[in-house]
Enzyme design. Sequence first.
Site, short mmCIF file in Angstrom:
data_model
loop_
_atom_site.label_atom_id
_atom_site.label_comp_id
_atom_site.label_asym_id
_atom_site.label_seq_id
_atom_site.Cartn_x
_atom_site.Cartn_y
_atom_site.Cartn_z
N ASP A 148 0.83 -1.21 0.00
CA ASP A 148 0.00 0.00 0.00
C ASP A 148 0.86 1.26 0.00
OD1 ASP A 148 -1.29 -2.35 1.46
OD2 ASP A 148 -3.04 -1.13 1.00
N ASP A 177 -1.63 -2.57 -4.03
CA ASP A 177 -1.92 -1.14 -3.95
C ASP A 177 -0.64 -0.35 -4.21
OD1 ASP A 177 -4.56 -1.68 -3.57
OD2 ASP A 177 -4.69 -0.86 -1.54
N TYR A 180 -2.01 4.43 -6.19
CA TYR A 180 -3.17 5.21 -5.73
C TYR A 180 -3.55 6.31 -6.72
CZ TYR A 180 -3.14 2.66 -1.36
OH TYR A 180 -3.22 1.66 -0.44
N ASN A 214 -6.81 -3.63 -4.52
CA ASN A 214 -8.03 -2.99 -5.04
C ASN A 214 -7.71 -1.71 -5.81
OD1 ASN A 214 -7.40 -2.34 -2.19
ND2 ASN A 214 -9.02 -0.81 -2.42
N HIS A 299 -3.79 -9.50 -0.95
CA HIS A 299 -3.98 -8.11 -0.56
C HIS A 299 -4.87 -7.92 0.68
CE1 HIS A 299 -3.77 -3.83 -0.91
NE2 HIS A 299 -5.08 -3.74 -0.95
N HIS A 309 -11.68 -2.06 6.87
CA HIS A 309 -11.75 -3.26 6.01
C HIS A 309 -12.03 -4.52 6.83
CE1 HIS A 309 -10.41 -0.67 2.87
NE2 HIS A 309 -9.22 -0.47 3.39
N VAL A 337 -5.05 -2.93 4.88
CA VAL A 337 -5.27 -2.15 6.10
C VAL A 337 -4.00 -1.36 6.36
CG1 VAL A 337 -5.74 -2.28 8.57
CG2 VAL A 337 -6.84 -3.90 6.99
N HIS A 338 -4.14 -0.05 6.50
CA HIS A 338 -2.98 0.82 6.54
C HIS A 338 -2.38 0.90 7.94
CE1 HIS A 338 -4.99 2.68 2.81
NE2 HIS A 338 -4.37 1.57 2.54
FE LIG Z 1 -6.15 -1.94 -0.56
#
Ligand SMILES: [Fe+2]
Length: 446
Positions: A148, A177, A180, A214, A299, A309, A337-338
């Site tokens: 991410d 990811d 972005y 995603n 992911h 999420h 998940v960040h």
């Molecule tokens: Fe994602």
Amino acid sequence: MGVLLCNGGITSSFVRNIEKSVDMPLDSDVFRVPTGYNAPQQVHITQGDQVGKAVIVSWVTQDEPGSNTVLYWEKNSKHKSSAEGILVTYKYYNYTSGYIHHCTIKNLKFHTKYYYEVGIGHTVRKFWFRTPPRVGPDVPYTFGLIGDLGQTYDSNQTLTHYESNPVKGQTVLFVGDLSYADNYPFHDNVRWDTWGRFVERSAAYQPWIWTAGNHELDYGPEFGETKPFKPYTRRYHVPYRASKSTTPFWYSVKRASAHIIVLSSYSAYGKYTPQYSWLEEELPKVNRTETPWLIVLLHSPWYNSYAYHFMEGETMRVMFEPWFVQYKADVVFAGHVHAYERSERISNIAYNIVNGKCTPIKDQSAPVYITIGDGGNIEGLANNMTEPQPNYSAYREASFGHATFDIKNRTHAHYSWHRNQDGYAVEADSLWFNNRYWNPVEESTT
Ligand SMILES: [Fe+2]
């Protein structure tokens, strides 16, 4: 006391300054276009076959098609070989891509440093990479883990920390990811180009093993973009055919002492689907005598105790978790998940809709689940956690960072997670992994 009332592992007390993550402006140093007419940019490499004797070199020329050729040679050799690649372009809404080149260099020697050149005339650019050692059970190898990532100031810090980590990662396992770009109006694909230039400083010199997230979907029916994964698949090629996969979204590679399986959270995985059938065929092929370490990349995490999420990975877990226990996968890395989270070895595969057995239990045949979606993208940190911390969650912390998985031999690997706020050598969370096939003893998580 019931399970629900028990606290699990450690929720880090580390308090991060929560500032908004903002994308670096287009004129940032890290996005600089290389000088010279039609100079190759966004150079990146990935493994090009099943065992590490091939490399896919990709790059973009912006002004005209230019050359598809890669020249390459062994360190200390005067003889240059050449390989011919292919060229693709695409349109996305009102964006037209540059000329995207992909060239597979084959029949390389193991464990060898190679130099390579792309471009012609005054704009030749030279890079290098090292092939992995021949696949074998006790070959030490160090993987980096990034997820991410995006292209904020935090993203840049994550990449710098990975590059500066004294535990030198040799290949990045990227859990999805990437750019972005889809956070911009009409998914402004210029941000796919800036991202390619941003990561070149690492991805041109060591393979990044790609997983689709995603943010790779770029599904925009409202402006006529209805084919999922269009920019991602044009820009990032993977060696999926080498593992008998029929699409780039799931595949496997062997590298040194690891068998790495990449799955797609955003492709069908129900029974009878292509991904299900592929994985069913793939798992029996994993030869732990050749590659002791079975690593899975996907992911959307299956075990996630953040409020973000929450439960999104559940349907895939239901389908595939029994296999991961049966085949004793060592570790599953996810992003999405960040934040950061590491599980105990647990499984939740007893439930059959009538027996009520739907609680994760300790299981020494199960993988450790690690969420490493903390690359630093524009969406910011996931700092809301479900409370209390579930029993299965060993450590969780909402900070940006990266990890390394440092395989020593067939029995041991040292794993560590690094948060961006610390110095390059500081391990904020770490664990000695005991291989599930060769040394299935319980790990100490404290
Ligand atoms: Fe994602």
